[in-house]
Each structure stands twice: as structure tokens, then as C-alpha cells.
Design a protein around this motif. Structure first.
Motif, PDB file in Angstrom:
ATOM      1  N   GLY A  89      -4.609  11.229  -8.605  1.00 26.57           N
ATOM      2  CA  GLY A  89      -6.027  11.866  -7.983  1.00 26.57           C
ATOM      3  C   GLY A  89      -6.399  10.779  -7.193  1.00 26.57           C
ATOM      4  O   GLY A  89      -7.714  10.974  -6.704  1.00 26.57           O
ATOM      5  N   SER A  90      -5.706   9.893  -6.704  1.00 26.11           N
ATOM      6  CA  SER A  90      -6.086   8.940  -5.578  1.00 26.11           C
ATOM      7  C   SER A  90      -5.290   9.187  -4.027  1.00 26.11           C
ATOM      8  O   SER A  90      -4.237   9.600  -4.091  1.00 26.11           O
ATOM      9  CB  SER A  90      -5.808   7.543  -6.000  1.00 26.11           C
ATOM     10  N   VAL A  91      -5.948   9.020  -3.193  1.00 21.08           N
ATOM     11  CA  VAL A  91      -5.468   9.061  -1.869  1.00 21.08           C
ATOM     12  C   VAL A  91      -4.314   7.880  -1.357  1.00 21.08           C
ATOM     13  O   VAL A  91      -3.497   8.187  -0.646  1.00 21.08           O
ATOM     14  CB  VAL A  91      -6.360   9.236  -0.501  1.00 21.08           C
TER      15      VAL A  91
ATOM     16  N   VAL B   7       0.810  -1.337  -0.105  1.00 22.36           N
ATOM     17  CA  VAL B   7       0.064   0.052  -0.163  1.00 22.36           C
ATOM     18  C   VAL B   7       0.962   1.086  -0.045  1.00 22.36           C
ATOM     19  O   VAL B   7       1.851   1.268   0.972  1.00 22.36           O
ATOM     20  CB  VAL B   7      -0.871   0.041   1.308  1.00 22.36           C
ATOM     21  N   THR B   8       0.720   2.081  -0.939  1.00 16.03           N
ATOM     22  CA  THR B   8       1.480   3.364  -1.029  1.00 16.03           C
ATOM     23  C   THR B   8       0.459   4.568  -0.780  1.00 16.03           C
ATOM     24  O   THR B   8      -0.517   4.766  -1.539  1.00 16.03           O
ATOM     25  CB  THR B   8       1.920   3.566  -2.263  1.00 16.03           C
ATOM     26  N   THR B   9       0.647   5.061   0.381  1.00 14.96           N
ATOM     27  CA  THR B   9      -0.169   6.110   0.692  1.00 14.96           C
ATOM     28  C   THR B   9       0.048   7.481   0.700  1.00 14.96           C
ATOM     29  O   THR B   9       1.549   7.930   1.201  1.00 14.96           O
ATOM     30  CB  THR B   9      -0.675   5.923   2.284  1.00 14.96           C
TER      31      THR B   9
ATOM     32  N   ARG C  76       1.974  10.409   5.468  1.00 11.18           N
ATOM     33  CA  ARG C  76       1.004  11.443   4.623  1.00 11.18           C
ATOM     34  C   ARG C  76      -0.410  11.096   4.363  1.00 11.18           C
ATOM     35  O   ARG C  76      -1.262  11.589   3.638  1.00 11.18           O
ATOM     36  CB  ARG C  76       1.808  11.250   3.118  1.00 11.18           C
ATOM     37  N   MET C  77      -0.844   9.905   5.045  1.00  9.81           N
ATOM     38  CA  MET C  77      -2.253   9.493   4.617  1.00  9.81           C
ATOM     39  C   MET C  77      -3.209  10.288   5.533  1.00  9.81           C
ATOM     40  O   MET C  77      -2.996  11.072   6.323  1.00  9.81           O
ATOM     41  CB  MET C  77      -2.345   7.982   5.136  1.00  9.81           C
ATOM     42  N   HIS C  78      -4.436  10.420   4.720  1.00 12.15           N
ATOM     43  CA  HIS C  78      -5.525  11.117   5.183  1.00 12.15           C
ATOM     44  C   HIS C  78      -6.033  10.613   6.607  1.00 12.15           C
ATOM     45  O   HIS C  78      -5.813   9.245   6.627  1.00 12.15           O
ATOM     46  CB  HIS C  78      -6.708  11.201   4.173  1.00 12.15           C
ATOM     47  N   SER C  79      -6.622  11.182   7.390  1.00 10.46           N
ATOM     48  CA  SER C  79      -6.952  10.642   8.665  1.00 10.46           C
ATOM     49  C   SER C  79      -7.967   9.808   8.739  1.00 10.46           C
ATOM     50  O   SER C  79      -8.047   9.023   9.486  1.00 10.46           O
ATOM     51  CB  SER C  79      -7.273  12.063   9.486  1.00 10.46           C
ATOM     52  N   TRP C  80      -8.704   9.544   7.738  1.00  6.51           N
ATOM     53  CA  TRP C  80      -9.808   8.693   7.644  1.00  6.51           C
ATOM     54  C   TRP C  80      -9.317   7.236   6.915  1.00  6.51           C
ATOM     55  O   TRP C  80     -10.172   6.137   6.822  1.00  6.51           O
ATOM     56  CB  TRP C  80     -10.994   8.983   6.939  1.00  6.51           C
ATOM     57  N   VAL C  81      -7.904   6.934   6.464  1.00  8.65           N
ATOM     58  CA  VAL C  81      -7.536   5.984   5.707  1.00  8.65           C
ATOM     59  C   VAL C  81      -7.056   4.974   7.062  1.00  8.65           C
ATOM     60  O   VAL C  81      -6.174   5.561   7.721  1.00  8.65           O
ATOM     61  CB  VAL C  81      -6.545   6.331   4.606  1.00  8.65           C
TER      62      VAL C  81
END
Length: 122
Positions: free
Chosen positions: A28-30, A16-18, A107-112
Motif C-alpha cells: 500500500g505504499s508508493v 529506494v524501490t519505487t 513506475r514512480m508517481h509524478s510527485w515522487v
């Protein structure tokens, strides 16, 4: 492209690359998920177009995409030419195994969220 007959079991590991520069904003993807295989066990046929991208640490990766659909089919990282990374979504298999290794989590979004038993890059 023809994959090993037992493709999920023969994967070196799903990654998984976040939030790397590879997924946001160019794709365009998180996050992205790839399965890695021994390149000698994957047969590739058909037309592809290459695009070279330089990652956060300076690693050059050659992405091959379908010129008709514009989707990445696979990529190979310089220095790791013996393996090939294929986006998990390319398999269109909802039973594909969950990722086993995660990178760029800072760097991942808080909801991931990642699977509980995933290995984390340090």
C-alpha cells in the motif's frame, strides 16, 4: 535484531524501490526504502514469520515479519543470501542517511522525487 554498532555507516547501500510489485499494492505504499547489510554482521533474535514473494524479474525474496505487529523486519533475496535488507523505517532514525541507489523509477508517481546525487538503475 541487533545491528552493527555503526549501522548507517556499515550499510552496503540504501535502496529506494519505487512502484515495484513489492510495494504497490501489497504494502500500500508508493515506494519503499531499505538499507542493506552484510548478513554476517547482523544478529537476529526473536520470533519471525516468513513470506516468499517473487519480484518482477523472477527473483524470490524471503520477507520475515513480526507476528505481533505485522511489519516486515528484514528480507533476503535468493542469490544474494550474503546480504540482508532492512526497511529504513524500522530504524526510527530521522537522521538515517539518504538513499544512494534507486530502482523502478519508470513506475514512480509524478510527485515522487529522488535525491539529486542518487545512482539510478539502468
Amino acid at each position: 535484531m541487533r545491528l552493527p554498532s555503526s549501522h548507517p555507516a556499515s550499510a552496503i547501500g540504501a535502496i529506494v524501490t519505487t512502484e515495484s510489485q513489492w510495494t504497490t499494492p501489497p504494502a500500500g505504499s508508493v515506494f519503499g526504502a531499505q538499507a542493506r547489510f552484510d548478513r554476517s554482521k547482523v544478529s537476529i533474535a526473536g520470533e519471525g514469520r516468513d513470506f516468499v514473494r517473487v519480484g518482477d524479474e523472477g527473483t524470490r525474496s524471503t520477507f520475515t515479519f513480526c507476528p505481533e505487529r505485522g511489519a516486515t523486519v528484514y528480507y533476503v533475496m535468493a542469490g544474494h543470501e550474503e546480504s540482508i535488507a532492512i526497511p529504513v523505517g524500522a530504524f526510527a532514525d530521522p537522521s538515517f542517511p539518504a538513499p544512494t541507489f534507486s530502482v523502478y523509477e519508470e513506475r514512480m508517481h509524478s510527485w515522487v522525487t529522488m535525491p539529486r546525487d542518487i545512482e539510478h538503475m539502468r
